[in-house]
Design an enzyme around this catalytic site. Sequence first.
Site, mmCIF file in Angstrom:
data_model
loop_
_atom_site.group_PDB
_atom_site.id
_atom_site.type_symbol
_atom_site.label_atom_id
_atom_site.label_comp_id
_atom_site.label_asym_id
_atom_site.label_seq_id
_atom_site.Cartn_x
_atom_site.Cartn_y
_atom_site.Cartn_z
ATOM 1 N N ASP A 36 0.839 -1.210 0.000
ATOM 2 C CA ASP A 36 0.000 0.000 0.000
ATOM 3 C C ASP A 36 0.870 1.256 0.000
ATOM 4 O OD1 ASP A 36 -2.175 -1.719 0.202
ATOM 5 O OD2 ASP A 36 -2.317 -1.522 2.372
ATOM 6 N N GLU A 203 -11.349 -2.159 -2.181
ATOM 7 C CA GLU A 203 -10.698 -1.366 -1.129
ATOM 8 C C GLU A 203 -9.597 -0.509 -1.745
ATOM 9 O OE1 GLU A 203 -9.216 -4.320 1.556
ATOM 10 O OE2 GLU A 203 -7.794 -5.152 0.119
#
Length: 325
Positions: A36, A203
């Site tokens: 991420d 997400e």
Amino acid sequence: MSQLLRLFLAVALGLASLVHSYSNPGSCTGACWAHDPSIIQRASDGKYFKFNTGTGIEIATANSLAGPWTLQGHVLANGSSIDNPGKNDPWAPDVHLVGDEYYLYYAVSTFGSQVSAIGLVTSPTMQPGTWTDQGGVGVMSKKGKAYNAIDPNLVAVGSDYYLNFGSFWGDIYQVKLNSAATKATSAATHNIEYDSAGTRPCEGSYMFFYNNYYYLLWSHGICCGYDKTLPAPGDEYRIMMCRSKTATGGFLDKNGVACTASGGSILLESHGSVYGPGGQGVFTDSSKKLVLYYHYANKSVGLGDGDYRFGWNVLKWSTSGWPYV
């Protein structure tokens, strides 16, 4: 088979290979692990900063997007002030320059839990030891909420600020922030992306503006644990997209299907040795312009979470105004 038919099939197969062909990630040397990631260039000197999910939120710097990247320390070496499970392992950094300060939004949660909250740290330089934890921004969730309050992404629209967030459950939501971009306003949260299929595995959203459109990206699929259980083909992470003329809703995919009605077009998926790209963002590089960045598993290196690599590609644009890699 006639010569004309052979020619037709050859052209058709060639076009099919082009449709599903992706550029390989740009090169990376040094500290190239990523999960991420969030990327930004410092305004004062052009130095690149890379932030990763993980204990304290890792900071790495480089003079080039390709590296060599050097680990410098952590944003929250002592954990978050948000008193939630997972406070010592903040997730999903999202960094922006707001005025003269660097704002980094993050999430506090544990895997598979809806007990989550979004926090903010600020710094004048992004160097380790200069970050001030501002605590929660007023976006949180618990069991039974329509959303999960993780994976924040700040969106600036003129002088207004919005925060996109969400993971599984009701997928991606948005809330308006105050003029300082430090707290959620009393405005209601609203859904901007929803996939009704299966476990709704969407997400890590990221939104950017280009040529009169707001492009909404998100990660779809299973993110992690590939070395333990390999997902069925196509169930691993991939990067999806929709776009709208406004930042607050009305997102459609290439086929005109609403993002809130299971719409979404693929921007990047597994190809070659690249497996499960996701956790993405986009930033404006001083020389390369718009760059897509993400993490991925390199099949020739390893599929474990600790083997994930930092990937990046300069975005290209179709004649119809859609980005591609």
